[in-house]
Write a protein that holds these residues in place. Structure first.
Motif, PDB file in Angstrom:
ATOM      1  N   PRO A 121      29.675  31.594-104.757  1.00 53.46           N
ATOM      2  CA  PRO A 121      30.807  32.381-104.256  1.00 53.46           C
ATOM      3  C   PRO A 121      30.458  33.117-102.975  1.00 53.46           C
ATOM      4  O   PRO A 121      29.281  33.387-102.692  1.00 53.46           O
ATOM      5  N   GLN A 122      31.478  33.458-102.191  1.00 52.91           N
ATOM      6  CA  GLN A 122      31.281  34.255-100.976  1.00 52.91           C
ATOM      7  C   GLN A 122      32.530  35.076-100.709  1.00 52.91           C
ATOM      8  O   GLN A 122      33.652  34.590-100.867  1.00 52.91           O
ATOM      9  N   LEU A 123      32.328  36.330-100.291  1.00 50.84           N
ATOM     10  CA  LEU A 123      33.425  37.228 -99.962  1.00 50.84           C
ATOM     11  C   LEU A 123      33.213  37.792 -98.567  1.00 50.84           C
ATOM     12  O   LEU A 123      32.127  38.289 -98.250  1.00 50.84           O
ATOM     13  N   GLN A 124      34.251  37.717 -97.711  1.00 49.58           N
ATOM     14  CA  GLN A 124      34.189  38.249 -96.351  1.00 49.58           C
ATOM     15  C   GLN A 124      35.380  39.172 -96.099  1.00 49.58           C
ATOM     16  O   GLN A 124      36.496  38.869 -96.518  1.00 49.58           O
ATOM     17  N   ILE A 125      35.127  40.283 -95.420  1.00 51.11           N
ATOM     18  CA  ILE A 125      36.178  41.242 -95.062  1.00 51.11           C
ATOM     19  C   ILE A 125      36.053  41.575 -93.584  1.00 51.11           C
ATOM     20  O   ILE A 125      34.958  41.880 -93.100  1.00 51.11           O
ATOM     21  N   LEU A 126      37.157  41.512 -92.854  1.00 49.85           N
ATOM     22  CA  LEU A 126      37.175  41.841 -91.435  1.00 49.85           C
ATOM     23  C   LEU A 126      38.296  42.831 -91.168  1.00 49.85           C
ATOM     24  O   LEU A 126      39.449  42.593 -91.549  1.00 49.85           O
ATOM     25  N   THR A 127      37.967  43.960 -90.530  1.00 46.35           N
ATOM     26  CA  THR A 127      38.955  44.981 -90.191  1.00 46.35           C
ATOM     27  C   THR A 127      38.905  45.277 -88.697  1.00 46.35           C
ATOM     28  O   THR A 127      37.841  45.632 -88.162  1.00 46.35           O
ATOM     29  N   LYS A 128      40.028  45.145 -88.020  1.00 42.83           N
ATOM     30  CA  LYS A 128      40.114  45.462 -86.598  1.00 42.83           C
ATOM     31  C   LYS A 128      40.420  46.942 -86.410  1.00 42.83           C
ATOM     32  O   LYS A 128      41.409  47.451 -86.932  1.00 42.83           O
ATOM     33  N   LEU A 129      39.553  47.635 -85.660  1.00 45.91           N
ATOM     34  CA  LEU A 129      39.810  49.034 -85.341  1.00 45.91           C
ATOM     35  C   LEU A 129      40.825  49.140 -84.204  1.00 45.91           C
ATOM     36  O   LEU A 129      41.645  50.053 -84.182  1.00 45.91           O
ATOM     37  N   ASP A 130      40.736  48.208 -83.262  1.00 39.84           N
ATOM     38  CA  ASP A 130      41.709  48.060 -82.187  1.00 39.84           C
ATOM     39  C   ASP A 130      41.522  46.661 -81.620  1.00 39.84           C
ATOM     40  O   ASP A 130      40.858  45.815 -82.236  1.00 39.84           O
ATOM     41  N   GLN A 131      42.044  46.393 -80.441  1.00 41.35           N
ATOM     42  CA  GLN A 131      41.974  45.050 -79.883  1.00 41.35           C
ATOM     43  C   GLN A 131      40.555  44.627 -79.503  1.00 41.35           C
ATOM     44  O   GLN A 131      40.271  43.435 -79.382  1.00 41.35           O
ATOM     45  N   GLU A 132      39.651  45.600 -79.324  1.00 42.82           N
ATOM     46  CA  GLU A 132      38.309  45.268 -78.860  1.00 42.82           C
ATOM     47  C   GLU A 132      37.211  45.526 -79.885  1.00 42.82           C
ATOM     48  O   GLU A 132      36.099  45.022 -79.723  1.00 42.82           O
ATOM     49  N   ASN A 133      37.511  46.276 -80.941  1.00 44.51           N
ATOM     50  CA  ASN A 133      36.478  46.693 -81.877  1.00 44.51           C
ATOM     51  C   ASN A 133      36.851  46.325 -83.310  1.00 44.51           C
ATOM     52  O   ASN A 133      38.026  46.427 -83.701  1.00 44.51           O
ATOM     53  N   SER A 134      35.840  45.908 -84.082  1.00 44.27           N
ATOM     54  CA  SER A 134      36.098  45.515 -85.466  1.00 44.27           C
ATOM     55  C   SER A 134      34.864  45.751 -86.327  1.00 44.27           C
ATOM     56  O   SER A 134      33.732  45.837 -85.832  1.00 44.27           O
ATOM     57  N   LEU A 135      35.096  45.859 -87.629  1.00 49.30           N
ATOM     58  CA  LEU A 135      34.044  45.968 -88.628  1.00 49.30           C
ATOM     59  C   LEU A 135      34.138  44.773 -89.566  1.00 49.30           C
ATOM     60  O   LEU A 135      35.225  44.251 -89.815  1.00 49.30           O
ATOM     61  N   TYR A 136      32.989  44.335 -90.088  1.00 50.85           N
ATOM     62  CA  TYR A 136      33.014  43.209 -91.010  1.00 50.85           C
ATOM     63  C   TYR A 136      31.923  43.378 -92.061  1.00 50.85           C
ATOM     64  O   TYR A 136      30.938  44.114 -91.882  1.00 50.85           O
ATOM     65  N   ALA A 137      32.087  42.674 -93.176  1.00 52.35           N
ATOM     66  CA  ALA A 137      31.086  42.648 -94.237  1.00 52.35           C
ATOM     67  C   ALA A 137      31.233  41.337 -94.993  1.00 52.35           C
ATOM     68  O   ALA A 137      32.344  40.816 -95.149  1.00 52.35           O
ATOM     69  N   ASN A 138      30.130  40.794 -95.430  1.00 54.79           N
ATOM     70  CA  ASN A 138      30.196  39.593 -96.261  1.00 54.79           C
ATOM     71  C   ASN A 138      29.030  39.558 -97.229  1.00 54.79           C
ATOM     72  O   ASN A 138      27.956  40.135 -96.978  1.00 54.79           O
ATOM     73  N   ALA A 139      29.243  38.885 -98.337  1.00 57.22           N
ATOM     74  CA  ALA A 139      28.223  38.699 -99.358  1.00 57.22           C
ATOM     75  C   ALA A 139      28.404  37.310 -99.945  1.00 57.22           C
ATOM     76  O   ALA A 139      29.536  36.869-100.180  1.00 57.22           O
ATOM     77  N   GLY A 140      27.299  36.608-100.160  1.00 60.35           N
ATOM     78  CA  GLY A 140      27.419  35.256-100.689  1.00 60.35           C
ATOM     79  C   GLY A 140      26.133  34.775-101.325  1.00 60.35           C
ATOM     80  O   GLY A 140      25.042  35.276-101.035  1.00 60.35           O
ATOM     81  N   ARG A 141      26.286  33.813-102.207  1.00 58.31           N
ATOM     82  CA  ARG A 141      25.143  33.217-102.890  1.00 58.31           C
ATOM     83  C   ARG A 141      24.747  31.930-102.180  1.00 58.31           C
ATOM     84  O   ARG A 141      25.601  31.181-101.702  1.00 58.31           O
ATOM     85  N   SER A 142      23.431  31.645-102.110  1.00 58.03           N
ATOM     86  CA  SER A 142      22.923  30.458-101.429  1.00 58.03           C
ATOM     87  C   SER A 142      22.138  29.578-102.395  1.00 58.03           C
ATOM     88  O   SER A 142      21.650  30.033-103.436  1.00 58.03           O
ATOM     89  N   PHE A 143      21.999  28.311-102.006  1.00 54.64           N
ATOM     90  CA  PHE A 143      21.279  27.329-102.813  1.00 54.64           C
ATOM     91  C   PHE A 143      20.675  26.304-101.867  1.00 54.64           C
ATOM     92  O   PHE A 143      21.339  25.843-100.936  1.00 54.64           O
ATOM     93  N   ARG A 144      19.393  25.961-102.059  1.00 52.44           N
ATOM     94  CA  ARG A 144      18.742  24.989-101.180  1.00 52.44           C
ATOM     95  C   ARG A 144      17.824  24.090-101.988  1.00 52.44           C
ATOM     96  O   ARG A 144      16.926  24.554-102.687  1.00 52.44           O
ATOM     97  N   MET A 145      18.064  22.772-101.883  1.00 48.63           N
ATOM     98  CA  MET A 145      17.200  21.791-102.529  1.00 48.63           C
ATOM     99  C   MET A 145      15.963  21.539-101.665  1.00 48.63           C
ATOM    100  O   MET A 145      16.034  21.552-100.438  1.00 48.63           O
ATOM    101  N   PRO A 146      14.805  21.275-102.275  1.00 52.49           N
ATOM    102  CA  PRO A 146      13.645  20.841-101.492  1.00 52.49           C
ATOM    103  C   PRO A 146      13.893  19.444-100.942  1.00 52.49           C
ATOM    104  O   PRO A 146      14.670  18.663-101.501  1.00 52.49           O
ATOM    105  N   THR A 147      13.252  19.117 -99.828  1.00 51.86           N
ATOM    106  CA  THR A 147      13.399  17.791 -99.240  1.00 51.86           C
ATOM    107  C   THR A 147      12.494  16.796 -99.970  1.00 51.86           C
ATOM    108  O   THR A 147      11.507  17.177-100.623  1.00 51.86           O
ATOM    109  N   PHE A 148      12.815  15.518 -99.832  1.00 52.60           N
ATOM    110  CA  PHE A 148      11.973  14.491-100.438  1.00 52.60           C
ATOM    111  C   PHE A 148      10.562  14.555 -99.875  1.00 52.60           C
ATOM    112  O   PHE A 148       9.579  14.315-100.594  1.00 52.60           O
TER     113      PHE A 148
END
Length: 349
Positions: A121-148
């Motif tokens: 799962p992953q959750l992202q939030i973006l809030t614009k303070l005005d036309q030039e400035n914004s705040l963001y946050a995200n959280a997510g789970r990762s998974f990686r297989m080893p290569t052959f």
């Protein structure tokens, strides 16, 4: 399909050539559908892939000694992996200033290395303070297989690890962005927390991938970009963090990799000519096993391209501009290649 052939370039006996041939095939398909209106957007998709790997070689009995006899013919594989992914994403406009994105992915891996299921799962939030400035946050789970190659390949410098497990983890980031069209500035804090981190160690002088029980890294990242004029853009940035891992759940935390990185680049684009100079300096490095300091590394690259006629571009690439001899990995197994020049001609049909 990717095929790599490595003949022996250090010939003492022309009738005695070390050689290797690696063949890595990838097949797959990705299907997706999007529905959207003024406030909502929904994406559903399915991805499937198949990977095949085989390596054949004959190496010198004495590593790096091209006058020694050859070992017997060796073959690794074929090894196979089938992957199936179901994924979805929901974008919701909560207000004129705030957007939320919720995404989910289910990976099903069936391979010679084992069968694994991972829900990401992953959750992202973006809030614009005005036309030039914004705040963001995200959280997510990762998974990686080893290569052959990490699982099954061995040589005079590499040791296989067929018991290598996938890496799981969580990634968190929050930050501030400013963009007025000419200047962009970003400041972010991040935290990474991994289980069974895939990393490397030395075993009897050989490099082997293995699973460290835990890995964590918390830090800050800053970047600034300025479009100096219509042709020239300059970027500078840096990361400061404290990467650590522990080999077992009961082992103490130890420093790994490097604590800071400073990067800068300048990009030029005018008419039919483009150029890019990139510098990256990494310091605070530590030998993972010995916990001793390692010399900083400076990566420097220059790319120049010029369209000589329609659909044809002449390019020049220079890597390691200052011809430095730095260790590419903190454990001290490999050095950077010396200064290299590559001249090419790209033609688009």
């Amino acid at each position: 399909e990717r095929i790599i052939r490595n003949p022996d370039y250090y010939i003492v006996r022309p009738d005695n050539l070390e050689w290797e041939r690696s063949d890595h095939k990838n097949y797959g398909a990705d299907l997706k559908k999007v529905w959207q209106n003024d406030k909502d957007k929904v994406l559903l998709g399915f991805n499937t892939k198949r990977e095949l790997y085989v390596d054949e070689n004959q190496k010198f009995a004495s590593f790096g000694n091209s006058s020694s006899a050859l070992k017997p013919y060796a073959r690794f594989g074929s090894y196979s992996l089938n992957g199936y992914s179901f994924y979805g994403q929901y974008d919701r406009k909560l207000s004129e200033a705030t957007d939320v994105v919720l995404s989910m992915r289910e990976d099903l891996i069936r391979s010679d290395a084992g069968n694994y299921n991972a829900f990401l799962p992953q959750l992202q939030i973006l809030t614009k303070l005005d036309q030039e400035n914004s705040l963001y946050a995200n959280a997510g789970r990762s998974f990686r297989m080893p290569t052959f190659r990490q699982l099954y390949y061995s040589s005079g410098v590499i040791l296989q690890n067929p018991d290598l497990k996938p890496e799981y983890g969580w990634n968190y980031e929050a930050g501030y962005k400013h963009d007025n069209g000419k200047e962009q500035f970003k400041a972010a804090v991040f935290h990474i927390d991994l289980d069974d981190q895939i990393t490397s160690r030395k075993v009897n002088g050989l490099s082997q991938s293995y699973n460290a029980a835990k890995y964590k890294n918390t830090g800050i990242e800053l970047s600034y970009t300025n479009q100096l004029d219509e042709n020239l853009t300059w970027t500078v940035g840096g990361i400061y963090s404290k990467p650590q891992n522990k080999t077992t759940n009961t082992a103490p935390w130890k420093d790994v990799l490097g604590k800071y990185q400073v990067m800068t680049s300048i990009d030029y684009q005018h008419d039919k000519t483009n150029a890019s100079l990139n510098l990256s300096y990494m310091g605070g490095r530590v030998n993972n096993s010995k916990q001793t300091d390692v010399k900083p590394i400076l990566l420097s690259n220059l790319h120049v391209g010029h369209e000589i006629f329609a659909n044809a571009t002449l390019t020049l690439d220079i890597n390691n501009i200052f011809n430095r001899r730095d260790l590419t990995d903190p454990d001290g197994l490999y050095y950077t290649q010396g200064r290299t020049f590559l001249v090419g001609l790209n033609y688009n049909f």
